[in-house]
Motif scaffolding. Sequence first.
Motif, PDB file in Angstrom:
ATOM      1  N   ILE A 712       0.839  -1.206   0.000  1.00  0.00           N
ATOM      2  CA  ILE A 712       0.000   0.000   0.000  1.00  0.00           C
ATOM      3  C   ILE A 712       0.869   1.249   0.000  1.00  0.00           C
ATOM      4  N   VAL A 713       1.956   1.222   0.779  1.00  0.00           N
ATOM      5  CA  VAL A 713       2.876   2.363   0.825  1.00  0.00           C
ATOM      6  C   VAL A 713       3.433   2.670  -0.556  1.00  0.00           C
ATOM      7  N   TYR A 714       3.672   1.613  -1.339  1.00  0.00           N
ATOM      8  CA  TYR A 714       4.276   1.786  -2.658  1.00  0.00           C
ATOM      9  C   TYR A 714       3.233   1.842  -3.773  1.00  0.00           C
ATOM     10  N   GLY A 715       1.946   1.971  -3.406  1.00  0.00           N
ATOM     11  CA  GLY A 715       0.904   2.084  -4.414  1.00  0.00           C
ATOM     12  C   GLY A 715       0.795   0.822  -5.257  1.00  0.00           C
ATOM     13  N   ILE A 716       0.904  -0.330  -4.622  1.00  0.00           N
ATOM     14  CA  ILE A 716       0.960  -1.591  -5.355  1.00  0.00           C
ATOM     15  C   ILE A 716      -0.360  -1.883  -6.060  1.00  0.00           C
ATOM     16  N   SER A 717      -0.289  -2.534  -7.206  1.00  0.00           N
ATOM     17  CA  SER A 717      -1.486  -2.944  -7.938  1.00  0.00           C
ATOM     18  C   SER A 717      -1.855  -4.359  -7.510  1.00  0.00           C
ATOM     19  N   ALA A 718      -3.105  -4.755  -7.835  1.00  0.00           N
ATOM     20  CA  ALA A 718      -3.549  -6.102  -7.495  1.00  0.00           C
ATOM     21  C   ALA A 718      -2.681  -7.137  -8.207  1.00  0.00           C
ATOM     22  N   PHE A 719      -2.279  -6.837  -9.444  1.00  0.00           N
ATOM     23  CA  PHE A 719      -1.450  -7.784 -10.190  1.00  0.00           C
ATOM     24  C   PHE A 719      -0.104  -7.981  -9.488  1.00  0.00           C
ATOM     25  N   SER A 720       0.551  -6.863  -9.110  1.00  0.00           N
ATOM     26  CA  SER A 720       1.856  -6.972  -8.454  1.00  0.00           C
ATOM     27  C   SER A 720       1.745  -7.689  -7.116  1.00  0.00           C
ATOM     28  N   LEU A 721       0.680  -7.392  -6.369  1.00  0.00           N
ATOM     29  CA  LEU A 721       0.490  -8.052  -5.083  1.00  0.00           C
ATOM     30  C   LEU A 721       0.263  -9.554  -5.281  1.00  0.00           C
ATOM     31  N   SER A 722      -0.463  -9.905  -6.332  1.00  0.00           N
ATOM     32  CA  SER A 722      -0.699 -11.329  -6.605  1.00  0.00           C
ATOM     33  C   SER A 722       0.617 -12.050  -6.881  1.00  0.00           C
ATOM     34  N   GLN A 723       1.549 -11.350  -7.544  1.00  0.00           N
ATOM     35  CA  GLN A 723       2.864 -11.941  -7.809  1.00  0.00           C
ATOM     36  C   GLN A 723       3.630 -12.132  -6.501  1.00  0.00           C
ATOM     37  N   ASP A 724       3.554 -11.135  -5.615  1.00  0.00           N
ATOM     38  CA  ASP A 724       4.261 -11.222  -4.334  1.00  0.00           C
ATOM     39  C   ASP A 724       3.709 -12.347  -3.457  1.00  0.00           C
ATOM     40  N   LEU A 725       2.374 -12.515  -3.501  1.00  0.00           N
ATOM     41  CA  LEU A 725       1.733 -13.493  -2.617  1.00  0.00           C
ATOM     42  C   LEU A 725       1.531 -14.848  -3.285  1.00  0.00           C
ATOM     43  N   ASN A 726       1.885 -14.914  -4.583  1.00  0.00           N
ATOM     44  CA  ASN A 726       1.674 -16.147  -5.346  1.00  0.00           C
ATOM     45  C   ASN A 726       0.204 -16.563  -5.291  1.00  0.00           C
ATOM     46  N   THR A 727      -0.662 -15.605  -5.582  1.00  0.00           N
ATOM     47  CA  THR A 727      -2.099 -15.867  -5.567  1.00  0.00           C
ATOM     48  C   THR A 727      -2.724 -15.263  -6.808  1.00  0.00           C
ATOM     49  N   THR A 728      -4.032 -15.356  -6.938  1.00  0.00           N
ATOM     50  CA  THR A 728      -4.709 -14.811  -8.119  1.00  0.00           C
ATOM     51  C   THR A 728      -4.852 -13.301  -7.993  1.00  0.00           C
ATOM     52  N   VAL A 729      -5.004 -12.640  -9.129  1.00  0.00           N
ATOM     53  CA  VAL A 729      -5.199 -11.191  -9.127  1.00  0.00           C
ATOM     54  C   VAL A 729      -6.503 -10.852  -8.402  1.00  0.00           C
ATOM     55  N   LYS A 730      -7.518 -11.679  -8.602  1.00  0.00           N
ATOM     56  CA  LYS A 730      -8.813 -11.441  -7.963  1.00  0.00           C
ATOM     57  C   LYS A 730      -8.683 -11.482  -6.445  1.00  0.00           C
ATOM     58  N   GLU A 731      -7.948 -12.474  -5.945  1.00  0.00           N
ATOM     59  CA  GLU A 731      -7.777 -12.600  -4.498  1.00  0.00           C
ATOM     60  C   GLU A 731      -6.934 -11.442  -3.954  1.00  0.00           C
ATOM     61  N   ALA A 732      -5.890 -11.064  -4.693  1.00  0.00           N
ATOM     62  CA  ALA A 732      -5.057  -9.940  -4.261  1.00  0.00           C
ATOM     63  C   ALA A 732      -5.870  -8.652  -4.230  1.00  0.00           C
ATOM     64  N   ASP A 733      -6.717  -8.452  -5.220  1.00  0.00           N
ATOM     65  CA  ASP A 733      -7.575  -7.271  -5.245  1.00  0.00           C
ATOM     66  C   ASP A 733      -8.541  -7.287  -4.056  1.00  0.00           C
TER      67      ASP A 733
END
Length: 876
Positions: A712-733
């Motif tokens: 959140i501090v870095y303005g992360i997108s759902a796609f980037s967060l999904s990559q970090d968490l190894n999860t789906t974009v939908k779940e990251a969003d």
Amino acid sequence: MSKLLLVDGNSIMNRAFFGIPILTNSEGEYTNAIYGFLNIITRIMDEEQASHLIVSFDLKGPTFRHKMFEDYKGTRKGMPDELRPQMKMVKDVLRAMNITICEMEGYEADDVLGTLSKMGEISGMNVSLLSGDRDMLQLATDKVKIIIPKTSKGTTTYEEYYDEGVVELYQVTPKEFIDVKGLMGDTSDNIPGIPGVGEKTAIKLIKEYHTIEAAYEARESFAKGLKAKMTEYYEQALMSRELATIITDCPVPVTMDEAVIDEPYNKTSFEWFVRLNLNSLLNKFDSVATEEESTYEVVQLTDITTAKMKLMTADRCLYHMFFDDSLTGVVFSVDEDVCYYMDSSNIPLVDITSFVREMLTDTSLVKITHDFKLQLHRVNAPIDYEDDQVEDLSLMMYLINPVTGHYEIDKIASEYGGISYISDEDFLGKGRKKKSYNDFDLETLMERQSLALSVLSRAYDKIKTSMTSLALEELYSSIELPLLYVLYRIEARGVKVDGEQLKAYGERLGIRIAELETSIHELAGETFNIASPKQLGVILFEKLALPFAKKTKTGYSTSADILEKVKQYHPIIEEVLSYRQLTKLKSTYADGLFDYIEEDGRIHSTFNQRVTSTGRISSTEPNLQNIPIRVPIGREIRKVFIPDEGHVLIDADYSQIELRLLAHLSGDESFVKAFREELDIHRMTASQVFHVPFEDVTELERRNAKAVNFGIVYGISAFSLSQDLNTTVKEADHYIQQYFARYPKVKEFLDQSIASAKESGFVKTMYDRIRPIPELKSSNFIQRSFGERVAMNTPIQGSAADVIKIAMINVENRLINEGLKAKLILQVHDELIIEAPENEQDQVKKLLVEEMEAAVSISVPLTVDANVGSNWYEAH
């Protein structure tokens, strides 16, 4: 023989616009397309040694092709808002350069260029036509060369085609190429062609039959489907060919005599280049600028006594110091008309450095200069020197616009001085041909250095006005200037390195790298060069058949993100990642640091104050802020950094400073409460977002929440967060939405940051540091999204940078004021390291924590972790 260069203006402008990130000048005008366009055509002018030049642009409105086919170019998007004003300005620049522009209503630029190329050829000229449009290949002859720019991996190269080259490329002649276009159509121009006939089929037909008509006559021998298409769409193919045919006999309103290149680099065009801040192109104006722009009468001084006398009654001195290994000099002025020049060719170097040192230490004298910290090192200024009567124009320029990354005198000249001043690199040259100051005659040096002073003189008032209008004076005087002296001391002190331990560390790395190499080869079943992406790609994606293969022109991609994706499918990936980490660690640090150890046994890194756009300090030669700490063997490099005998290292690090600042700036009650009650912020976020009791949060949930918090501090997108968490974009969003639902004021703060930046064009930190964000106005979604992320994270990251700077200043002052022998020797992001005598360690540790925690008063506590050790590893 005369050479005619023709330029497809719209094509090259569009190429430049989409190939270069959005740029603006100091007045906020968009310039990226103009910069790229001029960079290309001036280069081609030189390479082609053109004697004549004509640029053609399309005019708005229908052409004869629209009358023939109403939907011609009907699928094209409108011109981006950022490009439209640049199209007008580039024409103004070209006119100022005395370059002929030819445009015609009812015709396209292609037709104008086609006609001009034929005119040039008939008149006996060699013709070069520059365009990114391959339709131009139909104009190639043995005298007309088509030049097509091509960008690969950020580098632009140029393909060149005469008629023979077209035949070699497409197996058809330039004229036959038109029939190919008639068959296959052109989606970019919405030319229909024959549906289902692609380039390969079209080339095959025209290569054999040469024309559409002949192919039509032979259609009975075609396969059933192709025969039917040829029969049904024959008339459409003929129309498409006509649409694709470039006219070569339109009534152009120019003659070859009007196209002669005549002094393109003149005073008027220079003013345009300066206005648009086209700094890297200003060296082309060297013959124009220096003969009229130096505002001083230059007087050479040959003794130091006279120089000192000139300063005796002055209350302000404008000066510039220049030096390399061969020569040191200074040029200065105490009035508006005369500048005094001296150098070490006839005045002893020790006298010149002494003169500058005495001038610096005169605290009653206002000193206006450039790159002040570098001068302190050059004259070996007293380690305790500090003076608030210094106006460093390069540092001020950085505060005004921290995203340009270049604040040397040539940049000051173009943005504020109204003078062409070529960079030191261009003046001295590069590589083997590089000259030293001693290679130039006295007159040349006097002219150049007096011109440098003219730049500073002309720019000073404008820069000060900009500082005032942007409310940056307090930031400069209370943070950046005092910090400059702190950084000077840190650099001068350096940090001690145990060379023997560094050598042993490198040997341990070498052993581990050899083990990994053996293991990787065993897992692969063969030996290969692990450092070769091409060979590694073959092993991973052909021999081992791992998923997510991404083929490029040079082989399979083996980038870190690809390897992370396939890590779970084979143990070789983990080994390869470790191998890469350790080989980089060995070459950059274990081996690389030896070159930086000076005679005193210490490394004296340079701490850069004018590099990052957020205000963070960076370090170079070597970069001590990027030492790997994620893997245990990487962290061990810190063991080689040691204190002097009888001393210890004290390391203090802010705990989650950016999250604490986010809590303060947003005012979110839950966030603030968590920090005030010293709760585990990541565990609390996990509890809130994943709807589980605080005490039942798992380590995986906490790690995921930590990724969300910092994302959140870095303005992360759902796609980037999904990559970090190894999860789906939908779940990251979903995680992000849940986060904002639980911390609504964080969302409000981030949205407000974007809205404010869109309105003003920049964002601010808590201490009024600004960062311009022109990307927010981009019509390009990717650039605009980048701008939004910058708008969200800069107030947080920039404020954190300000806080650590304030802490550095306060810690340094307290050490001095209390008469302690301890010295601040390193700053690494949110971490400060002090070298202290053993008998001072308790007092200094307490002092360090107090000053860091009290650097700023906010609604949540700042907490600092501090440790003492016999090396950096133990202290961290």
